[in-house]
Design an enzyme around this catalytic site. Sequence first.
Site, PDB file in Angstrom:
ATOM      1  N   GLY A  11       0.776  -1.245   0.000  1.00  0.00           N
ATOM      2  CA  GLY A  11       0.000   0.000   0.000  1.00  0.00           C
ATOM      3  C   GLY A  11       0.800   1.284   0.000  1.00  0.00           C
ATOM      4  O   GLY A  11       0.343   2.290   0.569  1.00  0.00           O
ATOM      5  N   ARG A  65     -14.130 -17.126  -8.920  1.00  0.00           N
ATOM      6  CA  ARG A  65     -13.854 -15.709  -9.202  1.00  0.00           C
ATOM      7  C   ARG A  65     -15.150 -14.887  -9.278  1.00  0.00           C
ATOM      8  O   ARG A  65     -15.253 -13.786  -8.744  1.00  0.00           O
ATOM      9  CB  ARG A  65     -13.100 -15.638 -10.538  1.00  0.00           C
ATOM     10  CG  ARG A  65     -12.311 -14.382 -10.750  1.00  0.00           C
ATOM     11  CD  ARG A  65     -11.509 -14.477 -12.036  1.00  0.00           C
ATOM     12  NE  ARG A  65     -10.292 -15.235 -11.899  1.00  0.00           N
ATOM     13  CZ  ARG A  65      -9.182 -14.807 -11.297  1.00  0.00           C
ATOM     14  NH1 ARG A  65      -9.137 -13.601 -10.778  1.00  0.00           N
ATOM     15  NH2 ARG A  65      -8.109 -15.565 -11.219  1.00  0.00           N
ATOM     16  N   MET A  90      -4.084  -7.162  -6.699  1.00  0.00           N
ATOM     17  CA  MET A  90      -3.438  -8.159  -7.552  1.00  0.00           C
ATOM     18  C   MET A  90      -4.377  -9.303  -7.922  1.00  0.00           C
ATOM     19  O   MET A  90      -4.012 -10.474  -7.833  1.00  0.00           O
ATOM     20  CB  MET A  90      -2.165  -8.676  -6.868  1.00  0.00           C
ATOM     21  CG  MET A  90      -1.166  -7.580  -6.530  1.00  0.00           C
ATOM     22  SD  MET A  90      -0.772  -6.466  -7.911  1.00  0.00           S
ATOM     23  CE  MET A  90       0.502  -7.423  -8.701  1.00  0.00           C
ATOM     24  N   ASN A 107      -6.753   1.851 -12.778  1.00  0.00           N
ATOM     25  CA  ASN A 107      -5.672   1.017 -12.242  1.00  0.00           C
ATOM     26  C   ASN A 107      -4.337   1.698 -12.488  1.00  0.00           C
ATOM     27  O   ASN A 107      -4.185   2.472 -13.444  1.00  0.00           O
ATOM     28  CB  ASN A 107      -5.674  -0.342 -12.971  1.00  0.00           C
ATOM     29  CG  ASN A 107      -4.588  -1.279 -12.479  1.00  0.00           C
ATOM     30  OD1 ASN A 107      -4.338  -1.383 -11.268  1.00  0.00           O
ATOM     31  ND2 ASN A 107      -3.904  -1.948 -13.390  1.00  0.00           N
ATOM     32  N   HIS A 109      -0.305   0.715 -13.196  1.00  0.00           N
ATOM     33  CA  HIS A 109       0.493  -0.433 -13.642  1.00  0.00           C
ATOM     34  C   HIS A 109       1.939   0.024 -13.827  1.00  0.00           C
ATOM     35  O   HIS A 109       2.190   1.085 -14.406  1.00  0.00           O
ATOM     36  CB  HIS A 109      -0.074  -0.963 -14.962  1.00  0.00           C
ATOM     37  CG  HIS A 109       0.666  -2.159 -15.474  1.00  0.00           C
ATOM     38  ND1 HIS A 109       0.470  -3.429 -14.976  1.00  0.00           N
ATOM     39  CD2 HIS A 109       1.622  -2.266 -16.436  1.00  0.00           C
ATOM     40  CE1 HIS A 109       1.270  -4.271 -15.616  1.00  0.00           C
ATOM     41  NE2 HIS A 109       1.979  -3.596 -16.498  1.00  0.00           N
ATOM     42  N   THR A 141     -10.602  -2.331 -18.394  1.00  0.00           N
ATOM     43  CA  THR A 141     -11.563  -3.054 -19.229  1.00  0.00           C
ATOM     44  C   THR A 141     -11.374  -4.539 -18.952  1.00  0.00           C
ATOM     45  O   THR A 141     -10.469  -4.915 -18.197  1.00  0.00           O
ATOM     46  CB  THR A 141     -11.304  -2.773 -20.729  1.00  0.00           C
ATOM     47  OG1 THR A 141      -9.949  -3.139 -21.017  1.00  0.00           O
ATOM     48  CG2 THR A 141     -11.511  -1.313 -21.071  1.00  0.00           C
TER      49      THR A 141
HETATM   50  C1  GAR Z   1       2.658  -0.963  -7.706  1.00  0.00           C
HETATM   51  O1  GAR Z   1       3.918  -0.931  -8.311  1.00  0.00           O
HETATM   52  C2  GAR Z   1       1.568  -1.066  -8.745  1.00  0.00           C
HETATM   53  O2  GAR Z   1       1.861  -0.358  -9.926  1.00  0.00           O
HETATM   54  C3  GAR Z   1       1.549  -2.540  -8.999  1.00  0.00           C
HETATM   55  O3  GAR Z   1       1.691  -3.137  -7.735  1.00  0.00           O
HETATM   56  C4  GAR Z   1       2.479  -2.266  -6.915  1.00  0.00           C
HETATM   57  C5  GAR Z   1       1.733  -2.043  -5.611  1.00  0.00           C
HETATM   58  O4  GAR Z   1       2.551  -1.406  -4.693  1.00  0.00           O
HETATM   59  N1  GAR Z   1       0.345  -2.945  -9.628  1.00  0.00           N
HETATM   60  C6  GAR Z   1       0.282  -3.922 -10.518  1.00  0.00           C
HETATM   61  O5  GAR Z   1       1.252  -4.559 -10.868  1.00  0.00           O
HETATM   62  C7  GAR Z   1      -1.097  -4.184 -11.081  1.00  0.00           C
HETATM   63  N2  GAR Z   1      -1.027  -5.055 -12.197  1.00  0.00           N
HETATM   64  P1  GAR Z   1       1.942  -0.731  -3.392  1.00  0.00           P
HETATM   65  O6  GAR Z   1       1.053  -1.793  -2.725  1.00  0.00           O
HETATM   66  O7  GAR Z   1       3.114  -0.401  -2.545  1.00  0.00           O
HETATM   67  O8  GAR Z   1       1.161   0.472  -3.829  1.00  0.00           O
END
Ligand code: GAR
Length: 192
Positions: A11, A65, A90, A107, A109, A141
């Site tokens: 987070g 799911r 995730m 989101n 990424h 999407t």
């Molecule tokens: C972040 O780097 C985010 O971009 C990625 O997970 C991490 C979460 O970090 N998200 C993905 O890969 C989604 N496909 P955080 O929990 O420290 O914010």
Amino acid sequence: MRVVCLISGRGTNLQALINWQANDMLGGARIVAVISNTETALGLERAGNAKIPTKVLSHQDFPNRSAFDHALIQVIDTYEPDVVALVGFMRILTGDFVTHYDRRLINIHPSLLPKYKGLNTHKRALEAGDNYTGATVHWVTSEVDAGNVIRQVKVPVMREDTEETLKARVLDAEHTLYPSVIRDLSLGLIEC
Ligand code: GAR
């Protein structure tokens, strides 16, 4: 603009959003709830410290799911969100979920989409010998990591980078990118 954040872990992006909100930098956006699919997510503690309501809905408590996603919709909708932000969430979401939040689901990424959808984005950027990578905020999407890009930030790849150092540099950039997009959405500067 009521924002519900979905998290799965550490987070740090959520913390950035919380910090911007605390400093009145999030425009008209307000984080009204943080929902995690894992009860050990550190992000829950961050939300709790900021007095933001939290909920845990474990995907392990559901047979499939679709059942999880439908239960998740029920929980999210009690907070009447204008925007649902995936913040290190995730899990792949069903088409029903995505349709339910059409034009409200975003989101972040850790790559310059459409490059490197999915996992291990930093490793792949390093292996490809890219000179720069970055992060993307996009509409969600039903095709994973394929929705329209809202905003991207470029991050240089250094010759001496490891996966860890690159990940840290990209994450740092994410911490400004996501709050700025949510602020601009709330100010009507981004079209839904
Ligand atoms: C972040 O780097 C985010 O971009 C990625 O997970 C991490 C979460 O970090 N998200 C993905 O890969 C989604 N496909 P955080 O929990 O420290 O914010």
